[in-house]
Design an enzyme around this catalytic site. Structure first.
Site, mmCIF file in Angstrom:
data_model
loop_
_atom_site.group_PDB
_atom_site.id
_atom_site.type_symbol
_atom_site.label_atom_id
_atom_site.label_comp_id
_atom_site.label_asym_id
_atom_site.label_seq_id
_atom_site.Cartn_x
_atom_site.Cartn_y
_atom_site.Cartn_z
ATOM 1 N N LYS A 96 -0.952 -7.130 -8.910
ATOM 2 C CA LYS A 96 -2.607 -7.096 -8.331
ATOM 3 C C LYS A 96 -2.065 -6.009 -7.171
ATOM 4 O O LYS A 96 -0.814 -6.320 -6.332
ATOM 5 C CB LYS A 96 -1.699 -8.789 -7.304
ATOM 6 C CG LYS A 96 -3.797 -9.151 -6.857
ATOM 7 C CD LYS A 96 -3.917 -8.076 -5.449
ATOM 8 C CE LYS A 96 -3.215 -8.183 -4.548
ATOM 9 N NZ LYS A 96 -3.748 -7.594 -3.280
ATOM 10 N N SER B 195 5.163 -7.608 3.504
ATOM 11 C CA SER B 195 5.773 -7.769 3.915
ATOM 12 C C SER B 195 6.842 -9.220 4.408
ATOM 13 O O SER B 195 6.193 -9.668 3.433
ATOM 14 C CB SER B 195 4.988 -7.471 5.190
ATOM 15 O OG SER B 195 3.731 -8.681 5.127
ATOM 16 N N PHE C 286 1.183 -1.684 0.151
ATOM 17 C CA PHE C 286 -0.067 -0.031 -0.146
ATOM 18 C C PHE C 286 0.975 1.216 -0.089
ATOM 19 O O PHE C 286 0.439 2.300 -0.178
ATOM 20 C CB PHE C 286 -0.720 0.010 1.467
ATOM 21 C CG PHE C 286 -0.154 0.577 2.365
ATOM 22 C CD1 PHE C 286 -0.271 1.983 3.163
ATOM 23 C CD2 PHE C 286 0.129 -0.560 3.398
ATOM 24 C CE1 PHE C 286 0.315 2.362 3.911
ATOM 25 C CE2 PHE C 286 0.638 0.243 4.267
ATOM 26 C CZ PHE C 286 1.297 1.068 4.917
ATOM 27 N N CYS D 15 9.334 1.909 3.581
ATOM 28 C CA CYS D 15 10.601 0.617 3.477
ATOM 29 C C CYS D 15 11.785 1.597 3.914
ATOM 30 O O CYS D 15 12.758 0.266 4.098
ATOM 31 C CB CYS D 15 10.593 -0.228 2.853
ATOM 32 S SG CYS D 15 11.083 -0.226 1.577
ATOM 33 N N GLU E 193 -5.224 -3.583 -1.952
ATOM 34 C CA GLU E 193 -6.703 -4.007 -2.125
ATOM 35 C C GLU E 193 -6.579 -1.874 -1.392
ATOM 36 O O GLU E 193 -8.127 -1.845 -1.025
ATOM 37 C CB GLU E 193 -7.229 -4.726 -0.980
ATOM 38 C CG GLU E 193 -6.841 -5.139 0.340
ATOM 39 C CD GLU E 193 -5.959 -6.067 0.125
ATOM 40 O OE1 GLU E 193 -4.586 -6.160 -0.630
ATOM 41 O OE2 GLU E 193 -5.172 -7.313 0.547
ATOM 42 N N GLU F 216 9.484 -4.602 12.923
ATOM 43 C CA GLU F 216 9.648 -3.364 12.213
ATOM 44 C C GLU F 216 7.909 -3.052 12.446
ATOM 45 O O GLU F 216 7.034 -3.622 12.734
ATOM 46 C CB GLU F 216 9.149 -3.602 10.731
ATOM 47 C CG GLU F 216 9.085 -2.412 9.318
ATOM 48 C CD GLU F 216 8.414 -2.993 8.249
ATOM 49 O OE1 GLU F 216 8.345 -3.735 8.005
ATOM 50 O OE2 GLU F 216 9.178 -2.012 7.489
HETATM 51 P P1 NAD Z 1 1.648 -6.906 3.374
HETATM 52 O O1 NAD Z 1 2.223 -7.557 3.099
HETATM 53 O O2 NAD Z 1 0.398 -6.812 3.734
HETATM 54 O O3 NAD Z 1 0.395 -7.237 1.846
HETATM 55 C C1 NAD Z 1 1.580 -6.664 0.258
HETATM 56 C C2 NAD Z 1 0.588 -7.288 -0.700
HETATM 57 O O4 NAD Z 1 0.608 -8.877 -0.464
HETATM 58 C C3 NAD Z 1 -0.171 -7.163 -0.915
HETATM 59 O O5 NAD Z 1 -0.605 -6.433 -2.637
HETATM 60 C C4 NAD Z 1 -1.588 -7.610 -0.025
HETATM 61 O O6 NAD Z 1 -2.799 -7.835 -0.798
HETATM 62 C C5 NAD Z 1 -0.728 -8.406 -0.253
HETATM 63 N N1 NAD Z 1 -1.116 -9.777 0.337
HETATM 64 C C6 NAD Z 1 -1.071 -9.420 2.183
HETATM 65 N N2 NAD Z 1 -1.374 -9.870 2.557
HETATM 66 C C7 NAD Z 1 -1.446 -11.734 2.414
HETATM 67 C C8 NAD Z 1 -1.727 -13.311 2.353
HETATM 68 N N3 NAD Z 1 -1.812 -13.513 3.809
HETATM 69 N N4 NAD Z 1 -1.301 -14.030 1.275
HETATM 70 C C9 NAD Z 1 -0.829 -13.004 0.219
HETATM 71 N N5 NAD Z 1 -0.604 -11.964 -0.276
HETATM 72 C C10 NAD Z 1 -1.409 -11.210 0.649
HETATM 73 O O7 NAD Z 1 2.502 -5.109 2.594
HETATM 74 P P2 NAD Z 1 1.353 -3.436 3.234
HETATM 75 O O8 NAD Z 1 1.400 -3.759 4.789
HETATM 76 O O9 NAD Z 1 1.187 -3.880 2.341
HETATM 77 O O10 NAD Z 1 3.046 -3.143 3.636
HETATM 78 C C11 NAD Z 1 3.906 -2.675 3.835
HETATM 79 C C12 NAD Z 1 5.047 -3.510 4.348
HETATM 80 O O11 NAD Z 1 5.605 -3.079 3.027
HETATM 81 C C13 NAD Z 1 6.030 -3.350 5.059
HETATM 82 O O12 NAD Z 1 6.274 -3.921 6.001
HETATM 83 C C14 NAD Z 1 7.406 -2.299 4.652
HETATM 84 O O13 NAD Z 1 7.816 -2.819 4.603
HETATM 85 C C15 NAD Z 1 7.424 -3.403 3.113
HETATM 86 N N6 NAD Z 1 7.653 -2.661 2.071
HETATM 87 C C16 NAD Z 1 8.911 -3.065 2.290
HETATM 88 C C17 NAD Z 1 9.296 -2.459 0.104
HETATM 89 C C18 NAD Z 1 10.821 -2.744 0.084
HETATM 90 O O14 NAD Z 1 11.733 -3.410 -1.200
HETATM 91 N N7 NAD Z 1 11.925 -3.840 0.707
HETATM 92 C C19 NAD Z 1 9.170 -1.686 -0.596
HETATM 93 C C20 NAD Z 1 7.514 -0.977 -0.163
HETATM 94 C C21 NAD Z 1 7.229 -1.648 1.267
#
Ligand code: NAD
Length: 499
Positions: free
Chosen positions: A174, A227, A150, A282, A177, A384
């Site tokens: 994808k 994450s 997000f 991040c 959401e 984090e």
């Molecule tokens: P998230 O892991 O909750 O969601 C990321 C994606 O995974 C979304 O599209 C979501 O729909 C999907 N998802 C969520 N739960 C899932 C599940 N159980 N099974 C399969 N898919 C699932 O992450 P977020 O809250 O949207 O973003 C924040 C996180 O992203 C933080 O941990 C941040 O550090 C990380 N991030 C990392 C980078 C990087 O380049 N290392 C960059 C930006 C954000």
């Protein structure tokens, strides 16, 4: 008017059929402003079929023509930047200037991808043997997919589809959401730029859509950012099926302040890097390691003064330094971590809980929070937090400060603040982290270098964008050619050796 996001498949909006939806919020107001459809496996399969059908023509198109489409897209995004930034700020909560930055960092990768004719030039060796020439070319992997978080709904999708489409792949995005508005608009603009239907598709969804991406045999490469636990899950699922996969995860980025640093400048830099975008980056600098107690005392005092001046506001307030966090659940999670820090014995210098913005009492705001005397054994340090919370640790020596980010489970970014070239150079060489800043608080590499962390911040071995991105979306084919003339040669039973 309530927003309703569906899917974008084969060049058009397609109504979701699952009956399942997720709420979209305006975090500044704390109100639901619409909903997004959550895809079924069948809907994801339709997008893959469209991407597969578009692949032969798109991958065979000369790269200069593909670059022209991306060039048009860049111009269109620039022309729509204000509209996109408003959608982004409204759904995410980051302030408008920061949303424009999110868009610009994505456009940087599109600009890089416009150079694809040059980037795809292969290698050639004439006369590798008698009458033998060898050449290598990079061909697109095929249908690729991206799953995005997000917190950068413009930049991260563009990191992925910019390079994928340029190299001749077709793509399924994808998005998160939580804020699908910008990704949906980007797909429409890509069609307007001249991409054929099916080249860029957006499927909105949750775990069901992600699992369908992992399992679909026609998707050959998957890029994930989010994450760490989900990154690891996607990495394992794709790797098991022999797919190419890069999966970027969470972070805990340290800023090391050596006693000789320009402290005033470091405080300014760290204020922006820790609290900008409410800490939901991040590459947010969420942890400071002060070397020497005097450095620690001076830093905490100056930072406390700085926080008193910070302006938290709604995302469209041009005077606001940062806005709300993304959801009520995330606000609660951050506040739970603040309580954990207190319970673990860290010193809470500035408490951002119970922050209320007048007129916007239902918004998801967390005030700036500062901890001192944080210890490496504390769970609130190991995890984090992803909010406007800065944790200060104190170390006596350079070696101790080097060890903290090096031993941490995450290894995304790190920064060192010093006037000593020798110390900075040694730190950059030895630290066990993927991206290093020297007097630069957020060392996100420029588009023509590559972005990627180490340890639990990234699974897989190819970074995003730059040449690593080009390699991720392409595979090498090497041709060894001979045009025999003269006499027929007899069968060779030994491994051929070039003479
Ligand atoms: P998230 O892991 O909750 O969601 C990321 C994606 O995974 C979304 O599209 C979501 O729909 C999907 N998802 C969520 N739960 C899932 C599940 N159980 N099974 C399969 N898919 C699932 O992450 P977020 O809250 O949207 O973003 C924040 C996180 O992203 C933080 O941990 C941040 O550090 C990380 N991030 C990392 C980078 C990087 O380049 N290392 C960059 C930006 C954000």
């Amino acid at each position: 008017m309530s927003k309703s996001y569906q899917h974008f498949i084969n060049g058009q909006t397609v109504q979701g059929t699952s009956g399942r939806t997720s709420d979209i919020f305006n975090p500044s107001l704390g109100e639901v402003t619409g909903h997004v459809a959550l895809a079924t496996t069948g809907e994801l399969n339709n997008a893959v079929a469209a991407a597969k059908a578009a692949l032969p023509e798109w991958s065979a198109m000369n790269p200069q023509r593909r670059a022209r489409v991306l060039f048009n897209f860049k111009n269109l995004v620039e022309a729509h930047a204000d509209e996109l930034a408003h959608i982004l700020s409204e759904e995410h909560g980051k302030v408008l200037a920061d949303s424009l930055g999110d868009i610009q960092r994505g456009l940087d990768v599109i600009e890089f991808a416009c150079g694809v004719p040059h980037l795809l030039k292969g290698e050639y060796t004439p006369g590798a043997g008698p009458g033998i020439d060898v050449y290598s070319m990079r061909q697109p992997v095929g249908v690729a997919a991206g799953i995005t978080p997000f917190n950068f709904p413009a930049m991260i999708p563009m990191w992925m589809f910019g390079v994928a489409i340029a190299t001749g792949c077709t793509f399924i995005l994808k998005p998160s959401e939580k804020d699908p508005g910008v990704p949906m608009r980007l797909a429409e603009l890509m069609m307007e730029a001249g991409a054929p239907a099916g080249v860029l598709n957006v499927v909105n969804g949750d775990k069901e859509a992600v699992d369908a991406i992992i399992d679909h045999p026609d998707i050959r490469a998957v890029s994930f950012v989010g994450s760490s636990d989900i990154a690891h899950y996607v990495y394992q699922g794709c790797a098991k099926q022999g797919k190419r996969v890069q999966a970027m995860g969470g972070a805990k980025n340290h800023g090391i302040i050596l006693p000789d640093a320009d402290l005033q400048q470091a405080v300014q830099d760290i204020t922006g890097a820790a609290y900008g975008s409410a800490g939901e980056r991040c590459m947010a600098l969420s942890t400071v390691v002060a070397v020497g107690n005097e450095t620690g005392d001076r830093f905490v005092e100056a930072m406390t003064d700085e926080l008193a001046k910070l302006n938290v506001g709604i995302s469209t307030d041009s005077a606001a330094d940062y806005g709300p966090v993304v959801t009520a659940a995330h606000k609660q999670r951050i506040e739970d971590y603040i309580q954990m820090g207190v319970d673990e014995g860290a010193k809470l210098v500035v408490d951002g809980r119970n922050f209320s913005l007048q007129g916007y009492e239902k918004g998801f705001y967390v005030g700036p929070t500062l901890f001192d005397d944080v210890k490496p054994t504390m769970q609130s340090y190991k995890d984090e937090i992803f909010g406007p919370v800065l944790q200060v640790l104190r170390e006596e020596s350079f070696e101790g400060a080097l060890e903290l980010p090096s031993k941490h489970q995450y290894g995304n970014g790190v920064a060192i603040f010093t006037r000593s070239g020798g110390a900075a150079r040694e730190f950059a060489q030895r630290v066990n982290v993927g991206m290093v800043g020297i007097n630069v608080p957020i060392p996100v590499p420029v588009a023509y270098h590559s972005f990627g962390g180490w340890k639990r911040s990234a699974f897989g071995d190819a970074n995003q964008h730059g040449m690593e991105g080009v390699r991720f979306y392409t595979q090498t084919k090497t041709v060894t050619q001979r045009w025999p003339d003269g006499e027929t040669q007899g069968a060779a039973f030994n491994i051929p050796v070039m003479e």
